[in-house]
Design a protein around this motif. Sequence first.
Motif, short mmCIF file in Angstrom:
data_model
loop_
_atom_site.label_atom_id
_atom_site.label_comp_id
_atom_site.label_asym_id
_atom_site.label_seq_id
_atom_site.Cartn_x
_atom_site.Cartn_y
_atom_site.Cartn_z
N LEU A 97 0.83 -1.20 0.00
CA LEU A 97 0.00 0.00 0.00
C LEU A 97 0.86 1.25 0.00
CD1 LEU A 97 -2.71 -1.07 2.62
CD2 LEU A 97 -3.03 -0.82 0.14
N PHE A 98 1.92 1.23 0.78
CA PHE A 98 2.85 2.35 0.88
C PHE A 98 3.40 2.70 -0.50
CE2 PHE A 98 7.14 4.03 1.74
CZ PHE A 98 6.86 5.01 2.68
N GLN A 99 3.81 1.68 -1.26
CA GLN A 99 4.38 1.93 -2.58
C GLN A 99 3.31 2.37 -3.58
OE1 GLN A 99 7.57 -1.17 -3.67
NE2 GLN A 99 6.56 -2.07 -1.88
N ALA A 100 2.13 1.74 -3.51
CA ALA A 100 1.06 2.10 -4.44
C ALA A 100 0.56 3.52 -4.19
CB ALA A 100 -0.09 1.10 -4.33
N LEU A 101 0.55 3.94 -2.95
CA LEU A 101 0.10 5.30 -2.63
C LEU A 101 1.02 6.37 -3.21
CD1 LEU A 101 -0.98 4.71 1.07
CD2 LEU A 101 -2.47 5.54 -0.76
N ALA A 102 2.24 5.99 -3.54
CA ALA A 102 3.17 6.94 -4.16
C ALA A 102 2.71 7.36 -5.55
CB ALA A 102 4.57 6.34 -4.23
N ALA A 103 1.75 6.62 -6.12
CA ALA A 103 1.28 6.91 -7.49
C ALA A 103 0.29 8.06 -7.55
CB ALA A 103 0.65 5.65 -8.09
N GLY A 104 -0.18 8.53 -6.41
CA GLY A 104 -1.16 9.61 -6.44
C GLY A 104 -1.14 10.42 -5.16
N THR A 105 -2.02 11.40 -5.10
CA THR A 105 -2.11 12.21 -3.89
C THR A 105 -3.10 11.58 -2.93
OG1 THR A 105 -3.92 13.59 -4.70
CG2 THR A 105 -1.68 14.27 -5.29
N ARG A 106 -3.00 11.99 -1.69
CA ARG A 106 -3.88 11.44 -0.67
C ARG A 106 -5.34 11.75 -0.96
NH1 ARG A 106 -3.93 13.63 5.40
NH2 ARG A 106 -4.99 11.94 6.46
N ALA A 107 -5.61 12.94 -1.49
CA ALA A 107 -6.99 13.33 -1.78
C ALA A 107 -7.61 12.47 -2.88
CB ALA A 107 -7.03 14.80 -2.18
N ASP A 108 -6.77 11.82 -3.69
CA ASP A 108 -7.27 11.02 -4.80
C ASP A 108 -7.55 9.56 -4.43
OD1 ASP A 108 -7.21 13.10 -6.63
OD2 ASP A 108 -5.13 12.70 -7.21
N VAL A 109 -7.24 9.16 -3.20
CA VAL A 109 -7.44 7.77 -2.79
C VAL A 109 -8.91 7.50 -2.53
CG1 VAL A 109 -6.91 6.01 -1.06
CG2 VAL A 109 -5.13 7.61 -1.81
N LEU A 161 -6.34 -7.61 11.69
CA LEU A 161 -5.32 -6.74 12.27
C LEU A 161 -4.76 -5.79 11.23
CD1 LEU A 161 -3.40 -9.35 14.46
CD2 LEU A 161 -5.08 -7.67 15.24
N GLU A 162 -4.59 -6.28 10.00
CA GLU A 162 -4.03 -5.43 8.94
C GLU A 162 -4.99 -4.33 8.52
OE1 GLU A 162 -2.85 -8.26 5.99
OE2 GLU A 162 -1.31 -9.10 7.30
N VAL A 163 -6.30 -4.59 8.62
CA VAL A 163 -7.28 -3.54 8.34
C VAL A 163 -7.15 -2.42 9.37
CG1 VAL A 163 -9.75 -3.02 8.37
CG2 VAL A 163 -8.91 -4.99 7.07
N ILE A 164 -7.05 -2.80 10.65
CA ILE A 164 -6.86 -1.78 11.69
C ILE A 164 -5.56 -1.01 11.45
CG2 ILE A 164 -6.55 -1.37 14.15
CD1 ILE A 164 -8.19 -3.92 14.67
N GLU A 165 -4.51 -1.76 11.12
CA GLU A 165 -3.20 -1.14 10.88
C GLU A 165 -3.26 -0.17 9.70
OE1 GLU A 165 1.49 -2.56 10.57
OE2 GLU A 165 -0.12 -3.97 10.10
N ALA A 166 -3.95 -0.57 8.63
CA ALA A 166 -4.07 0.30 7.45
C ALA A 166 -4.80 1.59 7.80
CB ALA A 166 -4.78 -0.44 6.33
N HIS A 167 -5.84 1.47 8.59
CA HIS A 167 -6.58 2.66 9.02
C HIS A 167 -5.68 3.62 9.79
CE1 HIS A 167 -9.62 5.15 10.97
NE2 HIS A 167 -9.11 4.80 12.14
N LEU A 168 -4.87 3.07 10.69
CA LEU A 168 -3.99 3.91 11.51
C LEU A 168 -2.83 4.48 10.71
CD1 LEU A 168 -3.95 1.68 14.71
CD2 LEU A 168 -4.99 3.94 14.51
N LEU A 169 -2.25 3.67 9.83
CA LEU A 169 -1.09 4.13 9.05
C LEU A 169 -1.46 5.19 8.03
CD1 LEU A 169 0.78 0.77 8.34
CD2 LEU A 169 1.68 2.69 9.68
N TYR A 170 -2.60 4.99 7.36
CA TYR A 170 -2.91 5.83 6.19
C TYR A 170 -4.10 6.75 6.41
CZ TYR A 170 0.22 2.33 4.35
OH TYR A 170 1.31 1.51 4.16
N ASP A 171 -4.72 6.67 7.61
CA ASP A 171 -5.84 7.55 7.95
C ASP A 171 -6.96 7.46 6.92
OD1 ASP A 171 -7.19 9.36 9.57
OD2 ASP A 171 -6.48 11.09 8.42
N ILE A 172 -7.29 6.22 6.54
CA ILE A 172 -8.40 5.94 5.63
C ILE A 172 -9.53 5.32 6.44
CG2 ILE A 172 -9.14 4.60 3.62
CD1 ILE A 172 -7.24 6.86 2.91
N PRO A 173 -10.77 5.78 6.29
CA PRO A 173 -11.89 5.22 7.07
C PRO A 173 -12.06 3.72 6.82
CG PRO A 173 -12.53 7.28 6.01
CD PRO A 173 -11.20 6.91 5.45
N PHE A 174 -12.58 3.02 7.81
CA PHE A 174 -12.73 1.58 7.72
C PHE A 174 -13.62 1.15 6.56
CE2 PHE A 174 -11.26 1.77 12.15
CZ PHE A 174 -10.33 0.74 12.14
#
Length: 423
Positions: free
Chosen positions: A183-195, A247-260
């Motif tokens: 996810l970290f690498q894929a997010l580099a392809a765009g801005t946070r607002a575009d996710v 656990l990874e869903v919770i982690e993704a929410h915390l790492l990337y601040d994306i709603p569940f």
Amino acid sequence: MTDSPARPAPLADPHLVYDPLAGDGPKDVVVLGSTGSIGTQAIDLVLRNPDRFRVTALSANGGRVALLAEQAHRLRVRTVSVAREDVVPALREALAAAYGPGEPLPEILAGPQAATELAASDCHTVLNGITGSIGLAPTLAALEAGRTLALANKESLIVGGPLVTALAKPGQIIPVDSEHAALFQALAAGTRADVRKLVVTASGGPFRGRSKADLADVTVQDALAHPTWAMGPVITVNSATLVNKGLEVIEAHLLYDIPFDRIEVVVHPQSYVHSMVEFSDGSTIAQATPPDMRGPIAIGLGWPERVPDAAPAFDWSKASTWEFFPLDNDAFPSVNLARHVGELAGTAPAVFNAANEECVEAFLNGALPFNGIMETVTRVVEEHGTPETGTSLTVSDVLEAETWARTRAREITAKTATAEARA
């Protein structure tokens, strides 16, 4: 969708580089959990790239002192630590055997706080490869000391979410889990607002395609027969129940601040695509490599640079089939339960994680059936209710909640075993 200008940056952001100690020469790295799967692969990567990385200290639980001594000698570290004080004499013997006559031996630290002390020591990056929530204190220590944190210990983020988010500076955490490195690498392809959505992939474990009824009588041996990854028993059972994905869903929410509700789990048996990001224009960016943890470890240690030949690549001259299936939430309720405790926040994730660890241990010991793992965890979570700590969570709150959850899970498991014996 647009972001508010006041919205804080996510913990992990590929566009931000936290590097207060940048300079020439190899990065000094402390490896926590050096004799485990993540640690041994990280050391392999370091030894193959001495111009990039230099390990200064190693930490382990203490169950494999000969390996720890061998690692210390090969890497010429300054310090080694073990959590178990009783193995210090054996460690001294192992170090004496590994080092030649006249070679200076490394300093030895021992005890429950030894890894935490190393996490705050003088280095550039701390790789936290410890398994379990005992990794929380070292995580907090590394962040407070201003180290870049290559985080493989997902439990410390999950059980101590607000504690970690309060300390971490933007870009200070680099995720090492294969899914979150993807996810970290894929997010580099765009801005946070575009996710638009994060898509976390799951192999499906050994029981992919089975119904809840089919899982009633599976054995420990069945659960440990993972089709893709070679891991320890607890992590392998978590993969079988799909608790690891929760656990990874919770982690993704915390790492990337994306709603569940914008984090989805899909089953991908081949484990080639490690996760994906869907953007607002309909594009989906996937990160794909053959299953091998050295790639995510290299991202954690090397970012923003990539480490050449860190892991194998695909042979695109050979035909292959990649499949994706929806998750069966009836057979595998762990992901939805994880979303629930993640939204509750506070001590709820710690209760979920601790109860699961106890139930997995009971299953491995033959004291609980496979479906009983999540049935018991669900009951413990329900009894815990809505936490009152909110954003004022403390380490004491986490430890107290974990102790309660472990005790309650053991009580329920004992009653279940007694009832089954009478039946």
